[in-house]
Design a protein around this motif. Structure first.
Motif, PDB file in Angstrom:
ATOM      1  N   ALA A 143      -0.826 -25.179 -11.669  1.00  0.00           N
ATOM      2  CA  ALA A 143      -2.233 -24.867 -11.969  1.00  0.00           C
ATOM      3  C   ALA A 143      -2.503 -23.366 -11.826  1.00  0.00           C
ATOM      4  O   ALA A 143      -3.154 -22.757 -12.683  1.00  0.00           O
ATOM      5  CB  ALA A 143      -3.156 -25.662 -11.046  1.00  0.00           C
ATOM      6  N   HIS A 144      -1.991 -22.751 -10.763  1.00  0.00           N
ATOM      7  CA  HIS A 144      -2.195 -21.311 -10.558  1.00  0.00           C
ATOM      8  C   HIS A 144      -1.539 -20.486 -11.677  1.00  0.00           C
ATOM      9  O   HIS A 144      -2.108 -19.503 -12.152  1.00  0.00           O
ATOM     10  CB  HIS A 144      -1.611 -20.877  -9.197  1.00  0.00           C
ATOM     11  N   THR A 145      -0.332 -20.896 -12.090  1.00  0.00           N
ATOM     12  CA  THR A 145       0.357 -20.175 -13.177  1.00  0.00           C
ATOM     13  C   THR A 145      -0.415 -20.303 -14.477  1.00  0.00           C
ATOM     14  O   THR A 145      -0.564 -19.325 -15.226  1.00  0.00           O
ATOM     15  CB  THR A 145       1.793 -20.703 -13.347  1.00  0.00           C
ATOM     16  N   LEU A 146      -0.956 -21.494 -14.750  1.00  0.00           N
ATOM     17  CA  LEU A 146      -1.726 -21.719 -15.981  1.00  0.00           C
ATOM     18  C   LEU A 146      -3.019 -20.897 -15.991  1.00  0.00           C
ATOM     19  O   LEU A 146      -3.483 -20.485 -17.053  1.00  0.00           O
ATOM     20  CB  LEU A 146      -2.058 -23.207 -16.143  1.00  0.00           C
ATOM     21  N   CYS A 147      -3.589 -20.631 -14.807  1.00  0.00           N
ATOM     22  CA  CYS A 147      -4.791 -19.786 -14.719  1.00  0.00           C
ATOM     23  C   CYS A 147      -4.542 -18.411 -15.341  1.00  0.00           C
ATOM     24  O   CYS A 147      -5.438 -17.807 -15.920  1.00  0.00           O
ATOM     25  CB  CYS A 147      -5.198 -19.598 -13.255  1.00  0.00           C
ATOM     26  N   PHE A 172      -7.051 -23.808  -3.903  1.00  0.00           N
ATOM     27  CA  PHE A 172      -6.981 -22.637  -4.797  1.00  0.00           C
ATOM     28  C   PHE A 172      -6.997 -21.355  -3.965  1.00  0.00           C
ATOM     29  O   PHE A 172      -7.815 -21.200  -3.056  1.00  0.00           O
ATOM     30  CB  PHE A 172      -8.157 -22.627  -5.778  1.00  0.00           C
ATOM     31  N   ARG A 173      -6.061 -20.456  -4.263  1.00  0.00           N
ATOM     32  CA  ARG A 173      -5.965 -19.177  -3.552  1.00  0.00           C
ATOM     33  C   ARG A 173      -5.987 -18.027  -4.548  1.00  0.00           C
ATOM     34  O   ARG A 173      -5.006 -17.824  -5.280  1.00  0.00           O
ATOM     35  CB  ARG A 173      -4.673 -19.117  -2.726  1.00  0.00           C
ATOM     36  N   VAL A 178      -2.689 -12.881  -7.949  1.00  0.00           N
ATOM     37  CA  VAL A 178      -2.326 -11.460  -8.105  1.00  0.00           C
ATOM     38  C   VAL A 178      -0.860 -11.259  -8.492  1.00  0.00           C
ATOM     39  O   VAL A 178      -0.566 -10.625  -9.525  1.00  0.00           O
ATOM     40  CB  VAL A 178      -2.695 -10.655  -6.837  1.00  0.00           C
ATOM     41  N   PRO A 179       0.135 -11.804  -7.738  1.00  0.00           N
ATOM     42  CA  PRO A 179       1.539 -11.590  -8.142  1.00  0.00           C
ATOM     43  C   PRO A 179       1.893 -12.272  -9.469  1.00  0.00           C
ATOM     44  O   PRO A 179       2.749 -11.781 -10.199  1.00  0.00           O
ATOM     45  CB  PRO A 179       2.349 -12.197  -6.981  1.00  0.00           C
ATOM     46  N   LEU A 192      -8.742 -12.406 -12.570  1.00  0.00           N
ATOM     47  CA  LEU A 192      -9.594 -13.148 -11.632  1.00  0.00           C
ATOM     48  C   LEU A 192     -11.039 -13.233 -12.132  1.00  0.00           C
ATOM     49  O   LEU A 192     -11.722 -14.243 -11.916  1.00  0.00           O
ATOM     50  CB  LEU A 192      -9.560 -12.478 -10.249  1.00  0.00           C
ATOM     51  N   ASP A 193     -11.505 -12.171 -12.809  1.00  0.00           N
ATOM     52  CA  ASP A 193     -12.867 -12.189 -13.362  1.00  0.00           C
ATOM     53  C   ASP A 193     -13.026 -13.240 -14.460  1.00  0.00           C
ATOM     54  O   ASP A 193     -14.144 -13.678 -14.751  1.00  0.00           O
ATOM     55  CB  ASP A 193     -13.240 -10.807 -13.925  1.00  0.00           C
TER      56      ASP A 193
END
Length: 344
Positions: A143-147, A172-173, A178-179, A192-193
């Protein structure tokens, strides 16, 4: 190769070029167009207050649910539906026409080439993709990678759009983004925006957040909706077999809403699911765990992925159910830069 980035005066990532915006507007008819069909602007405002922002979305509601909106009588609802039908072609179409329409489907890269190949190019728009597995199997990491990958340009196998994230487990973090953004050569702050985030605490709150999303998706180019996890709050808010029927009915309504969002706004919906122990499965079953949510969730999800742990940081994804993909497995790896191909 780093993706080309354009920034406006405020430093915001400019995702859409003019041609894409024109194409996006053709995906759905705005509810405001009903005014040209003789519908009172006050009635259109009532529809918007109820979370209906497109004619496509309007036609996904029954007349019974529309008459439940304060200030709309049966006669008004009939008139509104007639006007919407004039703007849309809701009947049958040929298979050839549908094939042309399916060309609008965008496939968003997962960050792993092996996983993309298994999925026929990536996570699809216009449908629900469900990933289930035990804790630490890579569901939230995907999920984080897809973001981030959703915000890549189309030619880089991205979705060229924004992301909505509904979090029911508090996992969610933003610092994790960032990385991953740096790995794809993107500006972390701009990425992030372009993610909107909401923490849901009850199943009703979760459903209301989905209703409020329509307003945002009608105005801005979203390409991905993540619900992590879809079942957690239902398992908390409903307990025992006595409440099971009501739980499944409410879950069905939630999933129906997700399907409608996917088709109304051409977004990919990625949901994570938990597993339950199935001790009654018998001694010959090697893995006595099955996805939560029962048949209701099984029928609603278009593509079901089963994730499990491999050796070390490796994870294995298996196609559990899909209408257009053969059964198969892919091995990927969880790294600081998100999901990547496994290294031997």
């Amino acid at each position: 190769m780093a993706p080309s980035k354009q920034y406006d005066e405020g430093g915001q990532l400019q995702l859409m070029d003019a041609d894409r915006i024109e194409e996006e507007e053709e995906c759905f008819e705005s509810i405001d167009k009903l005014i040209s069909q003789g519908i009172n602007s006050g009635d259109v405002k009532k529809l918007q207050d109820a979370g209906i922002y497109t004619c496509n979305g309007l036609m996904m509601h029954t007349k019974k649910s529309l008459t439940g909106i304060k200030g709309l009588s049966e006669a008004k609802v009939d008139k509104i539906c007639e006007a919407a039908e004039k703007l849309l072609s809701q009947g049958f179409m040929t298979g050839s026409d549908l094939l042309i329409k399916r060309k609008s489907v965008v496939r968003i890269t997962t960050g792993s080439q092996a996983l993309d190949e298994l999925l026929g190019g990536g996570i699809e728009t216009l449908c629900i993709t469900e990933a289930f597995g035990e804790f630490r199997s890579g569901k939230t990491q995907l999920a984080h990678t897809l973001c981030v990958s959703t915000q890549l340009p189309i030619h880089m196998h991205g979705g060229n759009g924004k992301v909505a994230y509904i979090d029911t487990e508090g996992t969610f973090r933003p610092e994790r983004i960032v990385p991953i953004a740096e790995r794809f050569g993107m500006d972390a702050n701009a990425v992030l925006d372009n993610i909107i985030y909401a923490r849901a605490y009850t199943y009703e709150h979760q459903y209301n957040l989905l209703l409020g999303l329509a307003a945002k998706m009608a105005e801005e180019p979203f390409r991905l909706l993540i619900v992590d996890s879809v079942i957690a709050l239902f398992r908390v808010d409903f307990s025992g077999r006595g409440e099971l029927a009501e739980r499944q009915q409410k879950l069905a309504q939630m999933l129906s809403r997700l399907t409608k969002i996917a088709e109304e706004f051409n977004v990919a919906v990625y949901i994570t699911n938990q597993v339950i122990a199935d001790p009654g499965g018998g001694m010959f079953i090697t893995d006595p765990k099955k996805p939560a949510g029962g048949h209701v969730l099984a029928h609603a999800a278009t593509i079901r992925l089963m994730l499990r742990k491999g050796k070390g940081e490796q994870r294995v994804c298996k196609i559990f159910d899909a209408p257009n993909l053969p059964e198969g497995e892919a091995v990927f790896q969880v790294t600081s830069g998100g999901i990547m191909d496994a290294k031997d």
